[in-house]
Motif scaffolding. Structure first.
Motif, mmCIF file in Angstrom:
data_model
loop_
_atom_site.group_PDB
_atom_site.id
_atom_site.type_symbol
_atom_site.label_atom_id
_atom_site.label_comp_id
_atom_site.label_asym_id
_atom_site.label_seq_id
_atom_site.Cartn_x
_atom_site.Cartn_y
_atom_site.Cartn_z
ATOM 1 N N LEU A 140 0.576 -1.100 0.295
ATOM 2 C CA LEU A 140 -0.105 -0.437 -0.166
ATOM 3 C C LEU A 140 0.566 1.450 -0.451
ATOM 4 C CD1 LEU A 140 -2.333 -1.647 2.795
ATOM 5 C CD2 LEU A 140 -2.983 -1.523 0.193
ATOM 6 N N GLY A 141 1.269 1.879 -1.467
ATOM 7 C CA GLY A 141 1.519 3.430 -1.115
ATOM 8 C C GLY A 141 1.240 3.799 0.108
ATOM 9 N N ARG A 142 1.853 4.959 0.729
ATOM 10 C CA ARG A 142 1.249 5.960 1.083
ATOM 11 C C ARG A 142 0.481 6.847 0.986
ATOM 12 N NH1 ARG A 142 4.797 7.643 5.538
ATOM 13 N NH2 ARG A 142 3.706 9.281 6.815
ATOM 14 N N ASP A 143 -0.102 7.471 -0.640
ATOM 15 C CA ASP A 143 -1.407 7.853 -0.700
ATOM 16 C C ASP A 143 -2.156 7.221 -0.243
ATOM 17 O OD1 ASP A 143 1.087 9.497 -1.375
ATOM 18 O OD2 ASP A 143 0.436 9.703 -4.004
ATOM 19 N N HIS A 144 -2.497 6.528 -0.895
ATOM 20 C CA HIS A 144 -3.752 5.278 -0.651
ATOM 21 C C HIS A 144 -3.782 5.546 0.957
ATOM 22 C CE1 HIS A 144 -3.651 5.240 -4.714
ATOM 23 N NE2 HIS A 144 -2.945 4.786 -4.467
ATOM 24 N N TRP A 145 -2.726 5.772 1.838
ATOM 25 C CA TRP A 145 -3.213 4.794 3.876
ATOM 26 C C TRP A 145 -4.638 5.347 4.229
ATOM 27 C CZ3 TRP A 145 2.558 5.218 6.471
ATOM 28 C CH2 TRP A 145 3.466 4.266 5.737
ATOM 29 N N ALA A 146 -5.156 6.583 3.920
ATOM 30 C CA ALA A 146 -6.119 7.269 4.375
ATOM 31 C C ALA A 146 -7.729 7.050 3.591
ATOM 32 C CB ALA A 146 -6.379 8.749 4.294
ATOM 33 N N GLY A 147 -7.484 6.440 2.758
ATOM 34 C CA GLY A 147 -8.351 5.716 2.049
ATOM 35 C C GLY A 147 -8.601 4.725 2.495
ATOM 36 N N VAL A 148 -7.374 3.783 2.580
ATOM 37 C CA VAL A 148 -7.642 1.706 2.830
ATOM 38 C C VAL A 148 -8.498 2.151 4.766
ATOM 39 C CG1 VAL A 148 -5.577 0.233 3.924
ATOM 40 C CG2 VAL A 148 -5.545 1.098 1.946
ATOM 41 N N ALA A 149 -7.611 3.636 5.676
ATOM 42 C CA ALA A 149 -7.885 2.658 6.974
ATOM 43 C C ALA A 149 -9.633 3.204 6.386
ATOM 44 C CB ALA A 149 -6.505 4.152 7.892
ATOM 45 N N ARG A 150 -9.944 3.816 5.994
ATOM 46 C CA ARG A 150 -11.454 4.342 6.623
ATOM 47 C C ARG A 150 -12.228 3.241 5.895
ATOM 48 N NH1 ARG A 150 -9.551 9.932 3.603
ATOM 49 N NH2 ARG A 150 -10.039 8.264 1.931
ATOM 50 N N GLN A 151 -11.691 2.748 4.780
ATOM 51 C CA GLN A 151 -12.912 1.736 4.123
ATOM 52 C C GLN A 151 -12.079 0.275 4.764
ATOM 53 O OE1 GLN A 151 -12.718 0.899 0.573
ATOM 54 N NE2 GLN A 151 -13.182 2.982 -0.536
ATOM 55 N N ALA A 152 -11.447 -0.095 5.962
ATOM 56 C CA ALA A 152 -11.265 -1.070 7.294
ATOM 57 C C ALA A 152 -12.305 -1.303 7.749
ATOM 58 C CB ALA A 152 -9.530 -0.752 7.158
ATOM 59 N N VAL A 153 -13.114 -2.116 7.796
ATOM 60 C CA VAL A 153 -14.237 -2.335 9.007
ATOM 61 C C VAL A 153 -14.686 -3.702 9.387
ATOM 62 C CG1 VAL A 153 -16.376 -1.875 9.207
ATOM 63 C CG2 VAL A 153 -14.945 0.065 8.290
ATOM 64 N N GLY A 154 -14.306 -3.806 10.488
ATOM 65 C CA GLY A 154 -14.732 -5.450 10.587
ATOM 66 C C GLY A 154 -13.442 -6.391 10.025
ATOM 67 N N ASP A 155 -14.200 -7.766 9.827
ATOM 68 C CA ASP A 155 -13.397 -7.697 9.322
ATOM 69 C C ASP A 155 -12.284 -8.153 7.756
ATOM 70 O OD1 ASP A 155 -12.759 -9.878 11.477
ATOM 71 O OD2 ASP A 155 -14.302 -11.510 11.330
ATOM 72 N N ALA A 156 -12.698 -6.709 7.111
ATOM 73 C CA ALA A 156 -12.036 -6.377 5.622
ATOM 74 C C ALA A 156 -11.186 -5.775 5.729
ATOM 75 C CB ALA A 156 -13.183 -5.746 5.569
ATOM 76 N N GLY A 157 -10.042 -6.003 5.571
ATOM 77 C CA GLY A 157 -8.595 -4.961 5.794
ATOM 78 C C GLY A 157 -8.855 -4.208 4.064
ATOM 79 N N ALA A 158 -8.089 -4.621 3.640
ATOM 80 C CA ALA A 158 -7.793 -3.870 2.671
ATOM 81 C C ALA A 158 -8.521 -3.842 1.283
ATOM 82 C CB ALA A 158 -5.660 -3.384 1.701
ATOM 83 N N ARG A 159 -9.302 -4.817 0.883
ATOM 84 C CA ARG A 159 -9.745 -5.941 0.553
ATOM 85 C C ARG A 159 -10.632 -4.437 -0.911
ATOM 86 N NH1 ARG A 159 -13.031 -9.473 2.892
ATOM 87 N NH2 ARG A 159 -10.881 -10.422 3.134
ATOM 88 N N ALA A 160 -11.995 -4.182 0.398
ATOM 89 C CA ALA A 160 -12.840 -3.034 -0.430
ATOM 90 C C ALA A 160 -11.892 -1.976 -0.497
ATOM 91 C CB ALA A 160 -13.435 -2.585 0.594
ATOM 92 N N TYR A 161 -10.843 -1.527 -0.922
ATOM 93 C CA TYR A 161 -10.176 -0.229 -1.434
ATOM 94 C C TYR A 161 -9.850 -0.864 -2.416
ATOM 95 C CZ TYR A 161 -7.179 3.747 -1.442
ATOM 96 O OH TYR A 161 -6.399 4.863 -2.536
ATOM 97 N N LEU A 162 -8.828 -2.285 -2.317
ATOM 98 C CA LEU A 162 -7.842 -2.802 -3.256
ATOM 99 C C LEU A 162 -9.331 -2.423 -4.523
ATOM 100 C CD1 LEU A 162 -6.044 -4.401 -1.654
ATOM 101 C CD2 LEU A 162 -5.156 -2.374 -2.662
ATOM 102 N N ARG A 163 -10.178 -3.098 -3.999
ATOM 103 C CA ARG A 163 -11.347 -3.066 -5.148
ATOM 104 C C ARG A 163 -11.928 -2.414 -5.982
ATOM 105 N NH1 ARG A 163 -14.581 -7.942 -2.340
ATOM 106 N NH2 ARG A 163 -13.730 -9.506 -2.833
ATOM 107 N N ALA A 164 -11.833 -1.275 -5.424
ATOM 108 C CA ALA A 164 -12.480 0.470 -5.924
ATOM 109 C C ALA A 164 -11.637 0.933 -6.417
ATOM 110 C CB ALA A 164 -12.770 0.395 -4.925
ATOM 111 N N ASN A 165 -10.489 0.643 -6.470
ATOM 112 C CA ASN A 165 -9.750 0.846 -6.948
ATOM 113 C C ASN A 165 -8.776 -0.080 -7.837
ATOM 114 O OD1 ASN A 165 -8.655 4.019 -5.889
ATOM 115 N ND2 ASN A 165 -9.376 3.007 -4.802
ATOM 116 N N ARG A 166 -9.136 -1.448 -8.704
ATOM 117 C CA ARG A 166 -8.506 -2.189 -9.032
ATOM 118 C C ARG A 166 -8.255 -1.666 -9.951
ATOM 119 N NH1 ARG A 166 -13.549 -6.289 -10.671
ATOM 120 N NH2 ARG A 166 -13.189 -5.728 -8.256
#
Length: 189
Positions: A140-166
């Motif tokens: 995860l490049g630093r530019d994405h950390w805030a976005g990843v953190a916002r979407q990392a909820v429950g048992d989902a880590g970066a999955r939703a963010y990575l899908r949204a930025n496929r």
């Protein structure tokens, strides 16, 4: 430019029967194996997020030179651990971080090096395995950390963010140097 390493090792391992950070595989704690892979790949700093049995992990594991972070919300799922780890890296000069899950002993330093090669702050990289399956390690490049953190909820880590930025995710072949299977249940279960 530096690439940090982040090990998510906070879970209780309910299906496994114990915290996976304390599981020994081939004579080595899984948390030690993850840290070693990041160190051998020259990731710096290395952060390990702890939760269940944190005191026992600290007393048992080789965490010298590692930043161990307690996640008081570990029982809410992996998302809180990813957020805690990224927060711990915020004040470092790392341009990216490679994320490892503690229960994947087949992820090697060679795979980490491939995923981290020429990493920049804007990068998203995943290891690629057979049948076009993308998995860990994940960069995860630093530019994405805030976005990843916002979407990392429950048992989902970066999955939703990575899908949204496929379209931005680069997949690097690693099947020849690593295995991304996780230890979900104990061998005798």
């Amino acid at each position: 430019m530096t690439t940090a390493g982040l090990v998510l090792a906070a879970g209780a391992g309910r299906r496994y029967g114990m915290p996976k950070a304390l599981v020994r595989d081939a004579g080595q704690l899984l948390v030690d194996r993850s840290v070693a892979a990041l160190r051998q790949a020259r990731c710096s700093p290395v952060v390990v997020v702890l939760g269940a049995a944190a005191a026992e992990v600290r007393a048992t594991a080789d965490l010298d030179g590692v930043t161990a972070v307690d996640n008081p919300l570990w029982d809410t799922g992996m998302g809180s651990s990813l957020r805690a780890g990224l927060a711990a890296l915020a004040d470092t000069d790392a341009t990216a971080t490679v994320v490892l899950l503690v229960d994947m002993p087949g992820v090697t330093a060679a795979a980490v090096r491939r995923v981290a090669a020429d990493a920049g702050a804007a990068d998203l990289v995943m290891a690629g395995y057979d049948n076009d399956r993308a998995g860990h390690p994940v960069l995860l490049g630093r530019d994405h950390w805030a976005g990843v953190a916002r979407q990392a909820v429950g048992d989902a880590g970066a999955r939703a963010y990575l899908r949204a930025n496929r379209a931005a995710v680069r997949v690097v072949p690693c099947a020849d140097v690593a295995d991304d299977h996780d230890l979900d249940v104990a061998p005798d279960a």
